[in-house]
Design a protein around this motif. Structure first.
Motif, short mmCIF file in Angstrom:
data_model
loop_
_atom_site.label_atom_id
_atom_site.label_comp_id
_atom_site.label_asym_id
_atom_site.label_seq_id
_atom_site.Cartn_x
_atom_site.Cartn_y
_atom_site.Cartn_z
N GLY A 1 27.22 -14.06 49.42
CA GLY A 1 25.70 -13.65 48.79
C GLY A 1 26.28 -12.60 47.72
N ILE A 2 25.17 -12.55 46.89
CA ILE A 2 25.37 -11.58 45.62
C ILE A 2 25.30 -10.00 46.30
CG2 ILE A 2 24.25 -10.78 43.51
CD1 ILE A 2 22.64 -13.67 43.50
N PHE A 3 24.53 -9.81 47.12
CA PHE A 3 24.44 -8.65 47.50
C PHE A 3 24.63 -8.38 49.07
CE2 PHE A 3 20.18 -9.59 46.40
CZ PHE A 3 19.31 -9.57 47.57
N ASP A 4 24.78 -7.01 49.58
CA ASP A 4 24.81 -6.95 51.10
C ASP A 4 23.35 -6.58 51.76
OD1 ASP A 4 24.91 -4.31 50.58
OD2 ASP A 4 26.51 -3.97 51.68
N GLY A 5 23.46 -6.13 52.74
CA GLY A 5 22.07 -5.95 53.35
C GLY A 5 21.32 -4.71 53.09
N GLU A 6 22.04 -3.83 52.01
CA GLU A 6 21.47 -2.69 51.57
C GLU A 6 21.62 -2.77 50.21
OE1 GLU A 6 23.05 0.62 53.57
OE2 GLU A 6 25.22 0.14 53.05
N GLY A 7 21.90 -3.84 49.39
CA GLY A 7 21.72 -4.18 47.95
C GLY A 7 22.93 -3.89 47.46
N SER A 8 24.23 -3.46 48.01
CA SER A 8 25.41 -3.24 47.34
C SER A 8 26.00 -4.51 46.98
CB SER A 8 26.53 -2.56 48.35
OG SER A 8 25.94 -1.13 48.74
N PRO A 9 26.64 -4.63 45.77
CA PRO A 9 27.25 -6.04 45.33
C PRO A 9 28.28 -6.43 46.55
CG PRO A 9 28.08 -4.16 43.94
CD PRO A 9 27.15 -3.63 44.59
N ARG A 10 28.28 -7.85 46.98
CA ARG A 10 29.41 -8.20 47.75
C ARG A 10 30.82 -8.43 46.79
NH1 ARG A 10 27.97 -8.60 52.83
NH2 ARG A 10 26.45 -10.30 53.48
N GLN A 11 31.83 -8.21 47.31
CA GLN A 11 33.08 -8.28 46.87
C GLN A 11 34.18 -8.95 47.70
OE1 GLN A 11 33.61 -3.95 46.38
NE2 GLN A 11 35.53 -4.26 47.88
N LYS A 12 35.29 -9.11 47.01
CA LYS A 12 36.49 -9.58 47.97
C LYS A 12 37.27 -8.45 48.08
CE LYS A 12 40.37 -12.90 47.25
NZ LYS A 12 40.80 -13.95 46.47
N THR A 13 37.55 -8.20 49.35
CA THR A 13 38.27 -6.96 49.72
C THR A 13 39.82 -7.37 50.48
OG1 THR A 13 36.43 -5.72 50.21
CG2 THR A 13 38.28 -4.68 50.98
N THR A 14 40.74 -6.87 50.11
CA THR A 14 41.98 -7.30 50.83
C THR A 14 42.14 -6.41 51.91
OG1 THR A 14 43.20 -7.58 48.71
CG2 THR A 14 44.59 -7.62 50.69
N VAL A 15 42.31 -7.03 53.05
CA VAL A 15 42.16 -6.27 54.66
C VAL A 15 43.66 -6.24 54.99
CG1 VAL A 15 41.61 -6.48 56.83
CG2 VAL A 15 39.83 -7.11 55.21
N MET A 16 44.42 -7.35 54.47
CA MET A 16 45.82 -7.49 55.08
C MET A 16 46.65 -8.27 54.37
SD MET A 16 47.27 -8.21 59.12
CE MET A 16 46.08 -7.36 59.66
N GLU A 17 47.68 -7.50 53.65
CA GLU A 17 48.48 -8.30 52.80
C GLU A 17 49.87 -8.65 53.18
OE1 GLU A 17 49.10 -6.18 49.12
OE2 GLU A 17 49.57 -7.83 47.90
N LYS A 18 50.41 -9.53 53.60
CA LYS A 18 51.58 -9.95 54.40
C LYS A 18 51.82 -9.07 55.64
CE LYS A 18 53.56 -12.41 50.51
NZ LYS A 18 54.70 -12.18 49.36
N GLY A 19 50.79 -8.67 56.24
CA GLY A 19 50.89 -8.00 57.36
C GLY A 19 50.60 -6.56 57.37
#
Lengths: 461, 455
Positions: free
Chosen positions: B297-315
């Motif tokens: 979606g374009i925004f989250d449950g309080e209107g902040s922009p959605r984004q792609k977040t790196t949670v884990m990179e090669k472990g």
């Protein structure tokens, strides 16, 4: 309300060609909040009001739900439900029929000692704060405490084309408590749940202080616990574990819709599937219990249903549709979470009936086994496989309780396990919980302490 | 009832924010939801029902002296009901204690450009008749596959939802989306043998589902679960399918990367940022913008922009997931992970599309590398895992035995036990077959040395 709902059921059968129509309306208010470490996360107050219309046309169900109560919107929704049912009936092989029930007219009023609708949200927060404070100050190794609180009050209205009209007051008070403790890299977790349909007086019997202490103590005690050995062992199960076992491992199999869906119980009616010591009830009539109500969401009175007597399957839990298929009486187990969903077969208060053993007698013959006192979660499948996670346990060594054990679970086949019940206690507890089956239902489950002579214990050691 | 217009939703929300401020709120946020869901249900081998749910409502969150209150109602066309909701929210705030960590509602930040494949008018317009057609194709595919198959439950559904968020910090946003899905839970019966339930589904944001595949695949799994053998207790090489991963990861790994759990000492990943917590195989994004993702979606449950977040990179653990509150507590920006379960809930931290990157092995190649192991489809009891320590003890029902690269037979009574955080370090390969499943987007994963309790 009666005139409006009756007009709708009459129109469904008179004008839209429905064989059966039922309308449920509700006006409910909820108060909820979550407290984490003494901080309230957004206290909430809500109103949920709307209507569910369910019709049977050419043997298929049509269902419409709207958050409105005006006659015009409801007529549109009714027409919609009838044409959807017709569409769904296109490939019908065996049309749905309903067992006959008596038409009922009733107005069920409740008289709580303390009505949550009349208690301020400030006082509710104060009660929960007290639990929170006791839990967090009990021991400095307790690191967190999360408490959910919910109450729900209001009225539900029911009318069907068989001539029933029922108004029922609704009241639920519920709370879920969770705490964690930590020491030198070991994390432990403790949970508890309480609920009542009687009133806010729930917190007079279970005082906030006692609740907080019990919760914290369990988390702290597990810190020194060790993981269990995996394998087959004799076990003694506490009422809390027995309740979730009866509910998950057996109860779901005795829901007639699941029995018809290939569950192992349909072919076992009247047969012995458990040891002589096993007697189970599903009871909608226990005063004030979390799973109790007077009429279900098909307008059928809730009964005390005997499911197993001395090891023999005596009955299933039904709605009107499955009762017709089994040529049985509807048992009052059709429940809908709210006006957005259809009623389905749900448990009420499901329990293992007590016998005559003292706790000491249950453990004295166990040389090497476990005492599983309370659960963390449970699940089962239609083929009779079950799993129950245990949050509080200890070893039994030479007939005596030994060292604490954490993160254990038990699993097995329900019918095989029921034959292995070889002693049943004389105590009895009923616990409150919620059951998920697509919808959430408030339920009770319980029983006495029991002993099972062999069950698979999952563990990492 | 027809869907509410975008302008009507925005104006209701804007008016309600203003009214809340006038009635004394220091800050106000209004969430408006309008949804329609149509479905056709299969029960015990035939289509038995069709449902339509029209649900709309308004949720009001206010701040008063740094205390938060929330109220909701599903009566949106009545001014008194909406005003009472504002008063209830203010009342709830007055009853709550001030929160010194409250740093305000989100500010307006730029949104990503319009997203592809989140709304399909064709799905919005689907009628019961169309869904009856989908469900009956699915049903026929399953029963024609094998006579021993019994479809228990399933069907087809089309859902539309529109969200509006307006707050007193200048956020005013509208988004709408659709999802179409079909699913089947089937068992196989032969003599006295009944298999565990085998489930398949297909869900998409645009009208492109494959009911025949769902029917056939559920049937194939059920039939192959008929003949079971017990296996011995030892450690095996395992392949986890997406169903098993979804169960196993939600209560453990996903729990551990949510900032609220980290801040409250309820995550095994506290103080682990930048350290190796998984094998080199594991690269994971939380991607709220993933094309066609079920949680995109374009925004989250309080209107902040959605984004792609790196949670884990090669472990290596790179980031936790934040909503506005938990982010501001650390002086950070929200990662767009506030989630709402409709108008009746306040936002809380939740993953969007939790995307485990695929590898380059085909499923066939992956299987061929297993000399003695199991492939696990469905798990029971994952919700009883210890969410903090990651210890689990679950039933695999069913799991299939792999010998010399081939699936040999189904198993019964198999339990898996261990610690999810140890397991992550033992992931030795990812297949190339990623699929969407709720909030998880993942391929099959191969894991070494998992303790399996058999007979």
């Amino acid at each position: 309300m009666k005139d409006l709902l009756t007009k709708l059921t009459n129109t469904a059968t008179g004008k839209f060609g429905a064989e059966y129509a039922e309308i449920r309306a509700q006006n409910l208010s909820k108060t909820m909040f979550t407290m984490k470490e003494g901080r309230v996360e957004a206290a909430k107050q809500g109103v949920e009001s709307g209507v569910a219309l369910r019709v049977l046309v050419k043997g298929a169900w049509g269902f419409a739900s709207v958050g409105a109560m005006d006659s015009e919107t409801l007529m549109d929704a009714l027409s919609d439900a009838c044409s959807m049912a017709k569409a769904a009936s296109a490939h019908m092989k065996s049309p749905i029929k309903l067992a006959a029930t008596k038409a009922v007219e009733d107005h069920v009023q409740i008289k709580p000692k303390r009505n949550p609708a009349e208690i301020s949200i400030e006082e509710k927060i104060k009660t929960v704060s007290a639990i929170n404070k006791v839990a967090l100050t009990f021991d400095k190794r307790v690191k967190s405490c999360t408490i959910d609180y919910l109450d729900l009050t209001g009225t539900s209205f029911f009318a069907n084309s068989d001539g029933s009209y029922i108004e029922q007051d609704k009241l639920y008070v519920w709370s879920k408590l969770a705490a964690t403790a930590q020491q030198s890299g070991v994390f432990t977790h403790s949970r508890d749940e309480l609920g009542s349909t009687a009133g806010y007086e729930l917190f007079d019997t279970e005082t906030p202080e006692a609740l907080g202490e019990k919760l914290a103590k369990r988390a702290v005690n597990q810190l020194k616990a060790k993981p269990p050995k995996g394998g087959a062992f004799p076990v003694v199960l506490g009422p809390n574990v027995v309740g979730v076992f009866v509910h998950e491992a057996f109860g779901h199999l005795a829901e007639a819709d699941l029995a018809l869906s290939g569950g192992v119980l349909a072919s076992n009616l009247g047969k012995k599937i458990a040891s002589d010591l096993v007697t189970f009830y599903d009871d909608g009539t226990v005063n004030g219990a979390f799973g109790s109500f007077k009429y279900d969401d098909e307008g059928v009175p809730a009964k005390k249903s005997l499911l197993i007597k001395d090891g023999v399957v005596t009955g299933l839990m039904h709605n009107r549709e499955t009762a017709q298929k089994f040529n049985a009486e509807p048992t009052g187990n059709a429940r809908a979470e709210d006006f957005k969903v259809e009623p389905i077969i749900r448990m009420r208060n499901t329990y293992f009936a007590p016998r005559d053993c003292a706790f000491e007698e249950l453990i004295e013959d166990v040389k090497a086994g476990y005492y599983f006192k309370s659960f963390r979660g449970g699940q089962a499948s239609l083929d009779g496989g079950f799993q129950v996670g245990i949050q509080e346990a200890c070893e039994i060594v030479n007939g005596e309780l030994g060292e604490p054990v954490r993160d254990a679970s038990i699993s097995g086949n329900t019918l095989e396990t029921l034959f292995k019940v070889d002693a049943v206690g004389k105590d009895f507890e009923l616990h409150s919980g919620r059951c998920g089956k697509g919808q959430t239902a408030f339920i009770g489950d319980g029983g006495p302490h029991i002993r099972v002579n062999e069950v698979t214990v999952g563990g990492s050691a | 009832m027809v869907a509410l217009e975008k302008d009507a939703m925005l104006s209701l929300a804007e008016k309600t924010v203003k009214a809340a401020l006038q009635k004394g709120a220091a800050e106000a946020e209004v969430f408006v939801y309008d949804g329609k869901a149509t479905s056709v249900g299969i029960e015990r081998g035939q289509i038995t029902k069709s449902d339509r749910i029209i649900d709309r409502g308004i949720g009001v969150r206010v701040q008063l002296n740094k205390a938060i209150g929330f109220a909701y109602t599903n009566i949106v066309d009545n001014q008194t009901a909406v005003e009472n909701t504002i008063l209830n929210a203010l009342g709830a705030a007055r009853a709550s204690k001030p929160d010194p960590d409250w740093k305000g509602l989100p500010e307006r930040r730029p949104y990503p450009a319009a997203l592809e494949k989140t709304f399909d008018k064709k799905i919005f317009d689907l009628r019961s008749e169309d869904l009856v057609d989908v469900a009956s194709r699915l049903l026929d595919a399953s029963t024609e596959a094998d006579k021993r198959v019994f479809p228990i439950e399933g069907g087809a559904g089309a859902a539309y939802g529109a969200n509006v968020i307006v707050n007193s910090n200048g956020i005013s946003a509208f988004d709408q989306g659709t999802v179409v899905e079909c699913s089947l839970a089937a068992i196989a019966k032969e003599g006295n043998t009944v298999t565990p339930v085998c489930f398949e589904f297909s869900a998409e944001r645009n009208y492109k589902i494959n009911p025949e595949w769902v029917g056939k695949e559920a049937a194939r799994l059920a039939v192959s679960a008929l003949k079971t053998k017990r296996i011995e207790t030892k450690t095996y090489k395992l392949i986890f399918t997406q169903f098993a991963l979804q169960e196993l990861l939600y209560y453990t790994l996903i729990n551990a990367v949510k900032a609220d759990n980290v801040q409250r000492n309820q995550s095994a990943f506290k103080d682990k940022l930048g350290t190796k917590v998984g094998s080199d195989t594991l690269t994971i994004y939380d991607d709220g913008l993933l094309v066609g993702g079920l949680r995109t979606g374009i925004f989250d449950g309080e209107g902040s922009p959605r984004q792609k977040t790196t949670v884990m990179e090669k472990g290596v653990l790179r980031s936790f997931l934040y909503d506005n509150y938990t982010a501001k507590k650390e002086g950070k920006e929200s990662t767009g992970n506030a989630s709402r379960a409709g108008y009746l809930s306040t936002p809380s931290v939740e993953t969007t599309n939790f995307h485990i990157l695929p590898g380059d092995k085909t499923p066939y190649e992956m299987l061929s590398e297993v000399d003695d192991g199991l492939i696990v489809y469905y798990l029971q009891g994952a919700h009883s895992s210890n969410p903090v320590s990651g210890e689990f003890s679950v039933v695999a029902t069913p799991a299939w035995r792999i010998k010399k690269g081939k699936i040999e037979h189904a198993t019964r009574g198999v339990m898996l036990a261990g610690n999810i955080f140890e397991l992550l370090k033992n992931v030795s390969a990812a297949a190339d077959n990623e699929r969407k499943m709720g909030q998880l987007v993942a391929p099959w994963l191969m894991v070494e040395n998992v303790r399996v309790i058999g007979k």
